[in-house]
Design a protein around this motif. Structure first.
Motif, PDB file in Angstrom:
ATOM      1  N   ARG A  34       0.799  -1.306  -0.114  1.00  0.00           N
ATOM      2  CA  ARG A  34      -0.042   0.089   0.139  1.00  0.00           C
ATOM      3  C   ARG A  34       0.825   1.145  -0.121  1.00  0.00           C
ATOM      4  O   ARG A  34       1.162   1.834   1.041  1.00  0.00           O
ATOM      5  CB  ARG A  34      -0.856  -0.035   1.017  1.00  0.00           C
ATOM      6  N   LYS A  35       1.423   1.704  -1.012  1.00  0.00           N
ATOM      7  CA  LYS A  35       2.570   2.516  -1.335  1.00  0.00           C
ATOM      8  C   LYS A  35       2.247   3.921  -0.684  1.00  0.00           C
ATOM      9  O   LYS A  35       3.070   4.517   0.044  1.00  0.00           O
ATOM     10  CB  LYS A  35       3.014   2.628  -2.733  1.00  0.00           C
ATOM     11  N   TRP A  36       0.930   4.569  -0.676  1.00  0.00           N
ATOM     12  CA  TRP A  36       0.658   5.682  -0.073  1.00  0.00           C
ATOM     13  C   TRP A  36      -0.288   5.699   1.038  1.00  0.00           C
ATOM     14  O   TRP A  36      -1.326   6.217   1.074  1.00  0.00           O
ATOM     15  CB  TRP A  36       0.089   6.666  -1.412  1.00  0.00           C
ATOM     16  N   ALA A  37      -0.152   4.810   2.034  1.00  0.00           N
ATOM     17  CA  ALA A  37      -0.791   4.646   3.096  1.00  0.00           C
ATOM     18  C   ALA A  37      -1.127   6.250   3.822  1.00  0.00           C
ATOM     19  O   ALA A  37      -2.225   6.254   4.625  1.00  0.00           O
ATOM     20  CB  ALA A  37      -0.170   3.718   4.145  1.00  0.00           C
ATOM     21  N   TYR A  38      -0.055   7.002   4.074  1.00  0.00           N
ATOM     22  CA  TYR A  38      -0.382   8.209   4.619  1.00  0.00           C
ATOM     23  C   TYR A  38       0.911   9.267   3.904  1.00  0.00           C
ATOM     24  O   TYR A  38       2.007   8.703   3.689  1.00  0.00           O
ATOM     25  CB  TYR A  38       0.115   8.161   6.120  1.00  0.00           C
ATOM     26  N   PHE A  39       0.452  10.392   3.555  1.00  0.00           N
ATOM     27  CA  PHE A  39       1.224  11.137   2.854  1.00  0.00           C
ATOM     28  C   PHE A  39       0.977  12.441   3.087  1.00  0.00           C
ATOM     29  O   PHE A  39      -0.228  13.051   2.716  1.00  0.00           O
ATOM     30  CB  PHE A  39       1.465  11.128   1.050  1.00  0.00           C
ATOM     31  N   ASP A  40       1.798  13.505   3.656  1.00  0.00           N
ATOM     32  CA  ASP A  40       1.604  14.805   3.941  1.00  0.00           C
ATOM     33  C   ASP A  40       2.147  15.708   2.863  1.00  0.00           C
ATOM     34  O   ASP A  40       3.150  16.127   3.261  1.00  0.00           O
ATOM     35  CB  ASP A  40       1.911  15.240   5.383  1.00  0.00           C
ATOM     36  N   SER A  41       1.549  15.694   1.665  1.00  0.00           N
ATOM     37  CA  SER A  41       2.456  16.374   0.548  1.00  0.00           C
ATOM     38  C   SER A  41       2.880  17.988   0.912  1.00  0.00           C
ATOM     39  O   SER A  41       3.716  18.140   0.639  1.00  0.00           O
ATOM     40  CB  SER A  41       1.714  16.028  -0.831  1.00  0.00           C
ATOM     41  N   GLU A  42       1.963  18.422   1.574  1.00  0.00           N
ATOM     42  CA  GLU A  42       2.085  19.900   1.911  1.00  0.00           C
ATOM     43  C   GLU A  42       3.208  20.252   2.798  1.00  0.00           C
ATOM     44  O   GLU A  42       4.060  21.266   2.561  1.00  0.00           O
ATOM     45  CB  GLU A  42       0.588  20.555   2.373  1.00  0.00           C
ATOM     46  N   SER A  43       3.425  19.322   3.844  1.00  0.00           N
ATOM     47  CA  SER A  43       4.666  19.564   4.591  1.00  0.00           C
ATOM     48  C   SER A  43       5.720  19.293   4.044  1.00  0.00           C
ATOM     49  O   SER A  43       6.949  19.980   4.096  1.00  0.00           O
ATOM     50  CB  SER A  43       4.610  18.650   5.907  1.00  0.00           C
ATOM     51  N   LEU A  44       5.854  18.234   3.092  1.00  0.00           N
ATOM     52  CA  LEU A  44       7.043  18.046   1.959  1.00  0.00           C
ATOM     53  C   LEU A  44       7.468  19.208   1.046  1.00  0.00           C
ATOM     54  O   LEU A  44       8.406  19.576   0.819  1.00  0.00           O
ATOM     55  CB  LEU A  44       7.043  16.679   1.582  1.00  0.00           C
ATOM     56  N   LYS A  45       6.284  19.740   0.620  1.00  0.00           N
ATOM     57  CA  LYS A  45       6.473  21.056  -0.261  1.00  0.00           C
ATOM     58  C   LYS A  45       7.079  21.895   0.524  1.00  0.00           C
ATOM     59  O   LYS A  45       7.982  22.653  -0.016  1.00  0.00           O
ATOM     60  CB  LYS A  45       5.169  21.167  -1.184  1.00  0.00           C
ATOM     61  N   ALA A  46       6.683  22.204   1.654  1.00  0.00           N
ATOM     62  CA  ALA A  46       7.235  23.183   2.453  1.00  0.00           C
ATOM     63  C   ALA A  46       8.688  23.217   2.796  1.00  0.00           C
ATOM     64  O   ALA A  46       9.299  24.210   3.074  1.00  0.00           O
ATOM     65  CB  ALA A  46       6.399  23.381   3.772  1.00  0.00           C
ATOM     66  N   LEU A  47       9.113  21.816   2.518  1.00  0.00           N
ATOM     67  CA  LEU A  47      10.598  21.741   2.771  1.00  0.00           C
ATOM     68  C   LEU A  47      11.323  21.704   1.588  1.00  0.00           C
ATOM     69  O   LEU A  47      12.496  21.646   1.293  1.00  0.00           O
ATOM     70  CB  LEU A  47      10.749  20.266   3.391  1.00  0.00           C
ATOM     71  N   GLY A  48      10.798  22.071   0.271  1.00  0.00           N
ATOM     72  CA  GLY A  48      11.468  22.100  -0.938  1.00  0.00           C
ATOM     73  C   GLY A  48      11.240  20.960  -1.644  1.00  0.00           C
ATOM     74  O   GLY A  48      11.774  21.011  -3.010  1.00  0.00           O
ATOM     75  N   VAL A  49      10.585  19.912  -1.630  1.00  0.00           N
ATOM     76  CA  VAL A  49      10.275  18.601  -2.223  1.00  0.00           C
ATOM     77  C   VAL A  49       8.714  18.442  -2.822  1.00  0.00           C
ATOM     78  O   VAL A  49       8.029  18.280  -2.007  1.00  0.00           O
ATOM     79  CB  VAL A  49      10.884  17.461  -1.394  1.00  0.00           C
ATOM     80  N   ALA A  50       8.981  18.182  -4.250  1.00  0.00           N
ATOM     81  CA  ALA A  50       7.881  17.747  -4.518  1.00  0.00           C
ATOM     82  C   ALA A  50       7.875  16.354  -5.444  1.00  0.00           C
ATOM     83  O   ALA A  50       8.681  16.158  -6.017  1.00  0.00           O
ATOM     84  CB  ALA A  50       7.238  18.771  -5.753  1.00  0.00           C
ATOM     85  N   ILE A  51       6.918  15.382  -4.860  1.00  0.00           N
ATOM     86  CA  ILE A  51       7.489  14.113  -5.170  1.00  0.00           C
ATOM     87  C   ILE A  51       5.918  13.649  -6.377  1.00  0.00           C
ATOM     88  O   ILE A  51       4.834  13.979  -6.005  1.00  0.00           O
ATOM     89  CB  ILE A  51       7.051  13.114  -3.969  1.00  0.00           C
TER      90      ILE A  51
END
Length: 148
Positions: A34-51
């Protein structure tokens, strides 16, 4: 999530994180089933990373906010450890991070770790769930910290 992967990820979240990333923010949790069980994309984007959805994410990503580290954790269940190839892949995936990158391979026990010992990349950390208060540091100039 598969039962083995789920157990490994649960141990990481319940045991590793409170000890080694206290107060850290969980950014991503997944596994091979289950590859994306939890993903806080906004927090990661705030750190400069877009996945992109097709990126090869590690099993767990934690932002150790007190030290501004992104801790990338691979749980060895069906796939191997952070080896040199995987370290390079993760380094490229998180290249734009404003936080330092720390690579960790997590094993449920030492017996499994021994199977992969010769594959583990230098400048990474190893954590074994059966000895949760200890880390094994694979050389480098610092212990549990990012490398520039």
């Amino acid at each position: 999530m598969s039962k083995r992967a789920s157990a490994a990820v649960t141990k990481i979240l319940d045991d590793f994180c409170p000890l080694f990333t206290p107060g850290g923010r969980i950014i991503y949790v997944g596994d091979t089933q289950r590859k994306w069980a939890y993903f806080d994309s906004e927090s990661l984007k705030a750190l400069g990373v877009a996945i992109e959805e097709h990126g090869k994410m590690p099993d767990v990503v934690v932002h150790h906010t007190a030290k501004n580290w992104l801790v990338l954790i691979e749980a060895v269940t069906s796939h191997g450890p952070v080896n040199p190839k995987r370290r390079l892949e993760l380094g490229q995936l998180f290249a734009m991070s404003k936080a330092g990158i720390v690579y960790v391979t997590a094993f449920m026990n030492r017996r499994t770790m021994l199977k992969y010992l010769d594959e583990i990349s230098w400048e990474t950390e190893v954590w074994v769930a059966e000895s949760p208060t200890h880390l094994i540091h694979f050389n480098g100039e610092r212990f549990l910290g990012p490398y520039e």
